[in-house]
Design a protein around this motif. Structure first.
Motif, PDB file in Angstrom:
ATOM      1  N   PRO A  17       0.828  -1.211   0.000  1.00  0.00           N
ATOM      2  CA  PRO A  17       0.000   0.000   0.000  1.00  0.00           C
ATOM      3  C   PRO A  17       0.859   1.256   0.000  1.00  0.00           C
ATOM      4  O   PRO A  17       1.957   1.267   0.554  1.00  0.00           O
ATOM      5  N   PRO A  18       0.391   2.325  -0.635  1.00  0.00           N
ATOM      6  CA  PRO A  18       1.175   3.574  -0.640  1.00  0.00           C
ATOM      7  C   PRO A  18       1.305   4.145   0.765  1.00  0.00           C
ATOM      8  O   PRO A  18       0.420   4.001   1.604  1.00  0.00           O
ATOM      9  N   ILE A  19       2.447   4.788   1.005  1.00  0.00           N
ATOM     10  CA  ILE A  19       2.732   5.414   2.297  1.00  0.00           C
ATOM     11  C   ILE A  19       3.001   6.891   2.044  1.00  0.00           C
ATOM     12  O   ILE A  19       3.890   7.234   1.260  1.00  0.00           O
ATOM     13  N   ILE A 226      14.588  -0.416  10.929  1.00  0.00           N
ATOM     14  CA  ILE A 226      13.241  -0.541  11.456  1.00  0.00           C
ATOM     15  C   ILE A 226      13.238  -1.763  12.370  1.00  0.00           C
ATOM     16  O   ILE A 226      13.484  -2.884  11.905  1.00  0.00           O
ATOM     17  N   PRO A 227      13.031  -1.587  13.655  1.00  0.00           N
ATOM     18  CA  PRO A 227      13.157  -2.714  14.587  1.00  0.00           C
ATOM     19  C   PRO A 227      12.240  -3.880  14.223  1.00  0.00           C
ATOM     20  O   PRO A 227      11.122  -3.680  13.718  1.00  0.00           O
ATOM     21  N   ALA A 228      12.715  -5.088  14.488  1.00  0.00           N
ATOM     22  CA  ALA A 228      11.890  -6.268  14.243  1.00  0.00           C
ATOM     23  C   ALA A 228      10.694  -6.306  15.179  1.00  0.00           C
ATOM     24  O   ALA A 228       9.641  -6.851  14.839  1.00  0.00           O
ATOM     25  N   LEU A 258       4.786   1.343   8.608  1.00  0.00           N
ATOM     26  CA  LEU A 258       6.039   0.696   8.217  1.00  0.00           C
ATOM     27  C   LEU A 258       6.175  -0.700   8.799  1.00  0.00           C
ATOM     28  O   LEU A 258       7.218  -1.331   8.671  1.00  0.00           O
ATOM     29  N   ARG A 259       5.106  -1.196   9.419  1.00  0.00           N
ATOM     30  CA  ARG A 259       5.188  -2.474  10.128  1.00  0.00           C
ATOM     31  C   ARG A 259       5.552  -3.635   9.213  1.00  0.00           C
ATOM     32  O   ARG A 259       6.257  -4.559   9.628  1.00  0.00           O
ATOM     33  N   ARG A 260       5.089  -3.600   7.970  1.00  0.00           N
ATOM     34  CA  ARG A 260       5.388  -4.699   7.047  1.00  0.00           C
ATOM     35  C   ARG A 260       6.882  -4.776   6.721  1.00  0.00           C
ATOM     36  O   ARG A 260       7.372  -5.786   6.206  1.00  0.00           O
ATOM     37  N   TYR A 261       7.649  -3.704   7.014  1.00  0.00           N
ATOM     38  CA  TYR A 261       9.080  -3.679   6.732  1.00  0.00           C
ATOM     39  C   TYR A 261       9.929  -3.879   7.981  1.00  0.00           C
ATOM     40  O   TYR A 261      11.141  -3.622   7.962  1.00  0.00           O
ATOM     41  N   VAL A 287      17.081  -5.683  -2.135  1.00  0.00           N
ATOM     42  CA  VAL A 287      16.687  -4.283  -2.088  1.00  0.00           C
ATOM     43  C   VAL A 287      15.383  -4.127  -2.846  1.00  0.00           C
ATOM     44  O   VAL A 287      15.237  -4.673  -3.948  1.00  0.00           O
ATOM     45  N   GLU A 288      14.441  -3.393  -2.275  1.00  0.00           N
ATOM     46  CA  GLU A 288      13.149  -3.211  -2.921  1.00  0.00           C
ATOM     47  C   GLU A 288      12.708  -1.758  -2.787  1.00  0.00           C
ATOM     48  O   GLU A 288      12.740  -1.174  -1.699  1.00  0.00           O
ATOM     49  N   ARG A 289      12.327  -1.178  -3.887  1.00  0.00           N
ATOM     50  CA  ARG A 289      11.754   0.169  -3.871  1.00  0.00           C
ATOM     51  C   ARG A 289      10.377   0.101  -3.219  1.00  0.00           C
ATOM     52  O   ARG A 289       9.574  -0.781  -3.529  1.00  0.00           O
ATOM     53  N   ILE A 290      10.091   1.011  -2.312  1.00  0.00           N
ATOM     54  CA  ILE A 290       8.793   0.996  -1.638  1.00  0.00           C
ATOM     55  C   ILE A 290       8.037   2.289  -1.951  1.00  0.00           C
ATOM     56  O   ILE A 290       8.641   3.330  -2.232  1.00  0.00           O
TER      57      ILE A 290
END
Length: 308
Positions: A17-19, A226-228, A258-261, A287-290
């Motif tokens: 989803p867009p952020i 981003i913490p696990a 950002l939880r999915r990351y 690496v993935e563009r978000i």
């Protein structure tokens, strides 16, 4: 260290989803950094190297000598000889200052053996691969004609030791120590090397061996972990805070978006405001563009922190 695969930048997944970031604070300051001390936000101003406490308007907290152009600061971990209640700041002339949070007193902590202007890259080794020391990188960003720099480790007593050099085009804007559970890159240094219209991510191990692990279509600058698992925070909303020199804004993305990351590194580019995640597998990184976008256009992103 086993080999890590060099990988291509991936397109954004259609399922992501867009952020959309929002403006957390319009500071009026040409920002190079934002710091959360645990009870307040401090801003670092470009070239003046002044530290300001968040407010309307911000109030001057401490001053380091004026040097063109980028200084950045980290909060002391309060362990392994580094006292709690201090900031450590890397100025453009490669002096590292110690700033006492109780009253803003500034003192020289260490000097890196380089006279070339640098961009303030630094982080604490909280994993241990570099002896739990403060790590700082030289190198000036923004142009392909510039080439690399050197990473140093600084002990709690201020002793400076060279770790190694990197030769990627451009210079390091930031560095981060990868989290403890980050595959084969665990505890190693990741440098965001900005060459202007292009850039790269460079991984350096504890023996000073550097290798490029990704090439990007815009010069990278801010990088955060981003913490696990979410961590409790008092006094600040958990999430990403990013500084923009051009607009003088601090942008914000709540942790919930950002939880999915979680467990990844998040990298942003300086001029176009593009964002990628770096994720560790058993033997390789990806690496993935978000689809994270900022309000406005034409950026000069200089740093970011993740709170929580």
């Amino acid at each position: 260290m086993r080999a890590l695969a060099l990988f291509a930048v991936l397109l954004t997944s259609a399922s992501a989803p867009p952020i959309r970031a929002t403006v957390f604070d319009h500071t009026g300051l040409r920002l190079t950094d934002v710091v959360w001390t645990g009870d307040r936000f401090l801003y670092v101003e470009n070239t003046t190297n002044a530290l300001w406490t968040k407010g309307s308007p911000p109030t001057l907290f401490a001053s380091m000598p004026r040097v063109v152009e980028e200084a950045r600061c980290k909060v002391s971990p309060g362990t392994h000889g580094f006292p709690a209640g201090y900031l450590f700041c890397h100025s453009p002339d490669n002096v590292i200052y110690r700033v006492r949070l109780v009253d803003g007193t500034v003192s020289v902590f260490a000097r890196l053996p380089s006279k070339a202007i640098a961009d303030g890259a630094l982080d604490f080794d909280t994993v241990g691969k570099f002896g739990f020391r403060l790590l700082a990188a030289t190198g000036r960003s923004g142009a392909e004609s510039r080439r690399g720099g050197t990473v140093y480790a600084v002990s709690a007593g201020g002793a400076v030791h060279q770790v190694g050099s990197y030769s990627a085009r451009g210079g390091a804007d930031e560095l981060i120590v990868a989290p403890a559970r980050f595959g084969n890159a665990s505890g190693r240094i990741v440098l965001t090397v900005d060459a202007g219209k292009t850039g790269s991510l460079v991984l350096m191990d504890e023996r000073g061996r550097a290798r490029t692990i990704a090439k990007l279509p815009d010069g990278p600058n801010p990088i955060v972990a981003i913490p696990a698992a979410a961590q409790a925070v008092t006094g600040a909303q958990p999430g990403l805070y990013a500084t923009d020199t051009k607009s003088t804004n601090v942008f914000f993305v709540p942790a919930s978006k950002l939880r999915r990351y979680a467990g990844s590194l998040l990298v942003g580019s300086e001029l176009k405001g593009l964002f990628w995640t770096v994720t560790a597998g058993a033997r390789r990184l990806s690496v993935e563009r978000i689809p994270l976008t900022l309000p406005g256009r034409g950026f000069n992103l200089e740093n970011a922190i993740y709170v929580g």
